[in-house]
Write a protein that holds these residues in place. Structure first.
Motif, PDB file in Angstrom:
ATOM      1  N   LYS A   1      -1.504   3.888 -10.438  1.00 59.64           N
ATOM      2  CA  LYS A   1      -1.258   3.249 -11.736  1.00 59.64           C
ATOM      3  C   LYS A   1      -0.166   3.984 -12.466  1.00 59.64           C
ATOM      4  O   LYS A   1       0.051   5.146 -12.285  1.00 59.64           O
ATOM      5  CB  LYS A   1      -2.532   3.243 -12.584  1.00 59.64           C
TER       6      LYS A   1
ATOM      7  N   GLY B   1      -7.884  -4.335  -8.046  1.00 65.55           N
ATOM      8  CA  GLY B   1      -8.249  -3.062  -8.651  1.00 65.55           C
ATOM      9  C   GLY B   1      -9.410  -3.131  -9.625  1.00 65.55           C
ATOM     10  O   GLY B   1      -9.500  -2.312 -10.542  1.00 65.55           O
TER      11      GLY B   1
ATOM     12  N   LEU C   1      -4.437   3.151  -4.684  1.00 69.52           N
ATOM     13  CA  LEU C   1      -4.111   2.511  -5.959  1.00 69.52           C
ATOM     14  C   LEU C   1      -3.383   3.538  -6.816  1.00 69.52           C
ATOM     15  O   LEU C   1      -3.902   4.607  -7.082  1.00 69.52           O
ATOM     16  CB  LEU C   1      -5.390   2.054  -6.667  1.00 69.52           C
TER      17      LEU C   1
ATOM     18  N   ASN D   1      -0.327  -1.571  -7.065  1.00 70.99           N
ATOM     19  CA  ASN D   1      -0.647  -1.584  -8.486  1.00 70.99           C
ATOM     20  C   ASN D   1      -0.255  -2.931  -9.060  1.00 70.99           C
ATOM     21  O   ASN D   1       0.930  -3.205  -9.152  1.00 70.99           O
ATOM     22  CB  ASN D   1       0.068  -0.461  -9.238  1.00 70.99           C
ATOM     23  N   PRO D   2      -1.161  -3.763  -9.477  1.00 66.13           N
ATOM     24  CA  PRO D   2      -2.614  -3.604  -9.341  1.00 66.13           C
ATOM     25  C   PRO D   2      -3.190  -4.429  -8.187  1.00 66.13           C
ATOM     26  O   PRO D   2      -4.379  -4.391  -7.961  1.00 66.13           O
ATOM     27  CB  PRO D   2      -3.135  -4.161 -10.665  1.00 66.13           C
ATOM     28  N   THR D   3      -2.337  -5.190  -7.454  1.00 66.96           N
ATOM     29  CA  THR D   3      -2.864  -6.124  -6.457  1.00 66.96           C
ATOM     30  C   THR D   3      -2.402  -5.788  -5.043  1.00 66.96           C
ATOM     31  O   THR D   3      -1.237  -5.444  -4.832  1.00 66.96           O
ATOM     32  CB  THR D   3      -2.398  -7.564  -6.793  1.00 66.96           C
ATOM     33  N   THR D   4      -3.321  -5.897  -4.094  1.00 68.44           N
ATOM     34  CA  THR D   4      -2.983  -5.754  -2.683  1.00 68.44           C
ATOM     35  C   THR D   4      -3.672  -6.874  -1.905  1.00 68.44           C
ATOM     36  O   THR D   4      -4.681  -7.414  -2.352  1.00 68.44           O
ATOM     37  CB  THR D   4      -3.377  -4.367  -2.139  1.00 68.44           C
TER      38      THR D   4
ATOM     39  N   SER E   1      -6.900   5.232 -10.467  1.00 69.29           N
ATOM     40  CA  SER E   1      -5.978   5.527  -9.372  1.00 69.29           C
ATOM     41  C   SER E   1      -6.689   6.389  -8.342  1.00 69.29           C
ATOM     42  O   SER E   1      -7.542   7.204  -8.692  1.00 69.29           O
ATOM     43  CB  SER E   1      -4.755   6.291  -9.892  1.00 69.29           C
TER      44      SER E   1
ATOM     45  N   TYR F   1      -8.878   4.570  -1.686  1.00 71.60           N
ATOM     46  CA  TYR F   1     -10.007   3.674  -1.447  1.00 71.60           C
ATOM     47  C   TYR F   1     -10.029   3.306   0.029  1.00 71.60           C
ATOM     48  O   TYR F   1      -8.999   3.324   0.703  1.00 71.60           O
ATOM     49  CB  TYR F   1      -9.896   2.406  -2.311  1.00 71.60           C
TER      50      TYR F   1
ATOM     51  N   SER G   1     -11.675  -2.158 -14.467  1.00 72.78           N
ATOM     52  CA  SER G   1     -10.590  -1.522 -13.715  1.00 72.78           C
ATOM     53  C   SER G   1     -11.069  -0.219 -13.101  1.00 72.78           C
ATOM     54  O   SER G   1     -11.819   0.530 -13.729  1.00 72.78           O
ATOM     55  CB  SER G   1      -9.418  -1.208 -14.646  1.00 72.78           C
TER      56      SER G   1
ATOM     57  N   ASN H   1       0.863  -1.177   0.000  1.00 75.66           N
ATOM     58  CA  ASN H   1       0.000   0.000   0.000  1.00 75.66           C
ATOM     59  C   ASN H   1       0.899   1.227   0.000  1.00 75.66           C
ATOM     60  O   ASN H   1       1.584   1.438   0.986  1.00 75.66           O
ATOM     61  CB  ASN H   1      -0.897   0.000   1.234  1.00 75.66           C
TER      62      ASN H   1
END
Length: 98
Positions: free
Chosen positions: A98, A65, A96, A17-20, A75, A78, A72, A14
């Motif tokens: 990008k 994301g 997020l 981009n693109p996965t957490t 950015s 969130y 999608s 954190n």
């Protein structure tokens, strides 16, 4: 007996981009929801909506994301909220980029 607790960890990585990945645990069998919202407030994504029982390893959910329609998202900031039917609720922020 092992004592379990309700907790919600910070998203990692954190910013992402693109996965957490978000890890959490629950204190007792309960209905659990994990929802993501954009900074303006509307719901963007529901990742968890089910009954769960506590486990030693806890739980994790990944967000890539996408909104609930599979599109999608842009950015930005969130918020993700874990709600447990035993009264626990916690919200945290993720970004997020990008």
């Amino acid at each position: 007996p092992v004592a379990f607790s309700n907790s919600l960890e910070n998203a990692y990585p954190n910013p992402f981009n693109p996965t957490t990945t978000i890890k959490y645990s629950i204190a007792e069998r309960a209905h659990v929801t994990w929802k993501g919202y954009n900074a303006a407030g509307p719901l963007v994504r529901t990742r968890v909506e089910e009954a769960q029982a506590p486990c030693a390893a806890g739980f994790s959910t990944r967000w890539i994301g996408l909104n609930d329609k599979g599109q999608s998202v842009s950015s930005g900031v969130y918020f993700y909220k874990l709600t447990v039917s035993n009264g626990f609720s916690m919200t945290k922020k993720m970004v997020l980029l990008k």
